[in-house]
Design a protein around this motif. Structure first.
Motif, short mmCIF file in Angstrom:
data_model
loop_
_atom_site.label_atom_id
_atom_site.label_comp_id
_atom_site.label_asym_id
_atom_site.label_seq_id
_atom_site.Cartn_x
_atom_site.Cartn_y
_atom_site.Cartn_z
N ARG A 140 0.82 -1.20 0.00
CA ARG A 140 0.00 0.00 0.00
C ARG A 140 0.86 1.26 0.00
NH1 ARG A 140 -5.59 0.01 3.28
NH2 ARG A 140 -5.47 2.05 2.28
N ALA A 141 1.96 1.22 0.77
CA ALA A 141 2.87 2.36 0.80
C ALA A 141 3.53 2.57 -0.56
CB ALA A 141 3.92 2.16 1.89
N GLU A 142 3.90 1.44 -1.22
CA GLU A 142 4.50 1.55 -2.55
C GLU A 142 3.51 2.15 -3.55
OE1 GLU A 142 5.93 -2.19 -3.87
OE2 GLU A 142 7.36 -2.45 -2.21
N ILE A 143 2.26 1.69 -3.49
CA ILE A 143 1.26 2.12 -4.46
C ILE A 143 0.96 3.62 -4.32
CG2 ILE A 143 -1.18 1.88 -5.09
CD1 ILE A 143 -0.82 -1.13 -4.26
N ASP A 144 0.95 4.11 -3.08
CA ASP A 144 0.68 5.54 -2.87
C ASP A 144 1.75 6.41 -3.52
OD1 ASP A 144 -1.61 4.98 -1.47
OD2 ASP A 144 -0.65 5.04 0.51
N GLY A 145 2.95 5.90 -3.67
CA GLY A 145 4.04 6.70 -4.24
C GLY A 145 4.27 6.44 -5.72
N LEU A 146 3.41 5.65 -6.36
CA LEU A 146 3.62 5.31 -7.77
C LEU A 146 3.41 6.52 -8.68
CD1 LEU A 146 1.83 1.84 -8.04
CD2 LEU A 146 4.30 2.30 -8.07
N ASP A 147 4.22 6.59 -9.73
CA ASP A 147 4.07 7.63 -10.75
C ASP A 147 4.49 7.06 -12.09
OD1 ASP A 147 3.43 10.01 -11.88
OD2 ASP A 147 5.11 11.15 -11.07
N ALA A 148 4.05 7.69 -13.17
CA ALA A 148 4.38 7.19 -14.51
C ALA A 148 4.53 8.36 -15.46
CB ALA A 148 3.28 6.23 -15.00
N LYS A 149 5.51 8.28 -16.33
CA LYS A 149 5.74 9.32 -17.33
C LYS A 149 5.22 8.93 -18.70
CE LYS A 149 9.81 11.23 -15.00
NZ LYS A 149 11.25 11.57 -15.13
N THR A 150 5.02 7.62 -18.93
CA THR A 150 4.50 7.14 -20.20
C THR A 150 3.48 6.05 -19.96
OG1 THR A 150 6.17 5.42 -20.46
CG2 THR A 150 6.73 7.62 -21.31
N MET A 151 2.72 5.73 -21.00
CA MET A 151 1.77 4.65 -20.91
C MET A 151 2.47 3.30 -20.69
SD MET A 151 -1.37 5.52 -20.91
CE MET A 151 -2.46 6.90 -21.29
N GLN A 152 3.70 3.20 -21.17
CA GLN A 152 4.47 1.98 -20.95
C GLN A 152 4.79 1.80 -19.47
OE1 GLN A 152 5.23 -0.45 -23.21
NE2 GLN A 152 5.91 -1.56 -21.39
N ASP A 153 5.03 2.91 -18.77
CA ASP A 153 5.26 2.84 -17.33
C ASP A 153 4.01 2.34 -16.62
OD1 ASP A 153 7.78 3.81 -17.75
OD2 ASP A 153 7.27 5.89 -17.23
N VAL A 154 2.85 2.79 -17.06
CA VAL A 154 1.58 2.34 -16.46
C VAL A 154 1.40 0.84 -16.66
CG1 VAL A 154 -0.93 2.55 -16.53
CG2 VAL A 154 0.50 4.59 -16.79
N GLU A 155 1.73 0.35 -17.85
CA GLU A 155 1.60 -1.08 -18.14
C GLU A 155 2.59 -1.89 -17.29
OE1 GLU A 155 0.24 -4.62 -19.91
OE2 GLU A 155 -0.60 -2.61 -19.61
N THR A 156 3.77 -1.35 -17.07
CA THR A 156 4.75 -2.03 -16.22
C THR A 156 4.24 -2.16 -14.78
OG1 THR A 156 6.57 -1.19 -17.59
CG2 THR A 156 7.12 -1.95 -15.36
#
Length: 339
Positions: free
Chosen positions: A9-25
């Protein structure tokens, strides 16, 4: 297992993405068959029965949080892509000044608006016309000076085709194709073979009006002119009509208004007369009605015409006609607040 859930949960709160590929990862890392949450689901089978309810709720909450975070990241990137698509990368970084309407457009629109309140509708016609609609149908004699090359632009090798010298040609076209009642206003550009100077130009703009119906009288014309003058120049404006001559009206008149600079007392602008000429008018000549297929024994009408440049000069005190067509931004910016 609770510690592992809290860690994720702590990891998910800090997630960010610069591209759609990052979101898929991120999706693969947490939600795929071999992802972190799937691993927790597999370990869930070995949890004692008394803990399954609490841990099951936490696992479901974790999965929901991951899904919502992924959706938020996708939406953020899609909005950024949309802004980038609308961005003009060739545009200068310096601020771009806003434009303004041309003073002739401002005055033309105001004239049209005034007449529209009287029930007039806009009619338009071609700028390249034939002799019939510009001259013959409007009662111009064969030897009238307006037919000379010195006054009119004729199209080469076709002497019956010319650039219209007035928007009265629109009136004749409407009368040919429409039976009364007719109540139209005809704004447009016209051309005359004149030397360009501060007081004249080879092209300019006119607005003409035509009203044809049963029992239309000169009193109707005068009242229309008085209404127009007071709407355009102010409620204290006075008018006077002087006898004149136009081939297509009988009787004909020219209309003056009391000078809006000196209030009729006399100044250099009105040449110390207190009056300024603004338009020509008159009752439609019966010959014009008959030539256009309207029974002059049943119908009468009035017509009037004015130069838009002339009215603009009176409203804004522009003394050189050439300024209207030079597109000098410094001149045009003066009318920004007149929209």
């Amino acid at each position: 297992m609770i510690d592992r859930i809290n860690q994720l949960r702590a990891e998910i709160d800090g997630l960010d993405a610069k591209t759609m590929q990052d979101v898929e990862t991120i999706r693969i890392k947490y939600l795929s068959k071999k992802g972190a949450i799937s691993e927790l689901m597999a370990d869930f089978r070995t949890v004692p029965s008394e803990q399954k309810r609490e841990l099951g709720q936490k696992l479901n909450e974790l999965k929901t949080i991951v899904t919502e975070r992924l959706n938020a990241l996708r939406e953020k990137l899609e909005q950024a892509d949309s802004v980038a698509a609308d961005m003009d990368l060739t545009r200068t970084a310096a601020p771009m000044p806003l434009g303004s309407r041309h003073p002739l457009s401002l005055v033309r629109n105001e004239i049209v608006s005034i007449f529209s309140r009287l029930g007039f509708t806009i009619a338009e016609g071609p700028e390249i016309e034939d002799d019939w609609h510009v001259f013959s149908s409007l009662n111009f004699a064969e030897d009238h000076p307006a037919r000379d090359m010195q006054d009119t632009f004729f199209i080469q090798r076709t002497p019956d085709v010319l650039l219209r010298t007035h928007t009265s040609s629109v009136q004749s076209r409407v009368m040919e194709n429409t039976q009364p009642p007719i109540r139209i206003i005809c704004p447009g550009r016209v051309y005359r073979n004149e030397a360009i100077s501060a007081r004249a130009h080879c092209f300019f703009h006119q607005v003409e009006a035509l009203y044809v119906d049963r029992n239309v009288s000169f009193a109707d014309l005068r009242q229309t002119l008085l209404y127009f003058a007071r709407e355009m120049f102010g409620p204290e404006t006075k008018i006077r009509l002087r006898p004149s001559y136009f081939p297509f009206t009988e009787p004909s008149a020219e209309m003056d208004i009391s000078c809006n600079l000196c209030g009729g007392k006399g100044c250099s602008f009105c040449k110390h007369t207190g009056w300024v000429e603004i338009l020509g008018c008159g009752m439609v000549d019966p010959n014009v009605l008959d030539a256009c297929g309207i029974d002059s024994g049943t119908y009468t009408g009035f017509a009037l015409g004015m130069g838009v440049e002339r009215i603009t000069n009176l409203k804004y005190q522009v003394k050189d006609l050439r300024m209207f067509s030079e597109n000098d931004v410094r001149f045009l910016q003066q009318f920004r607040s007149a929209h």
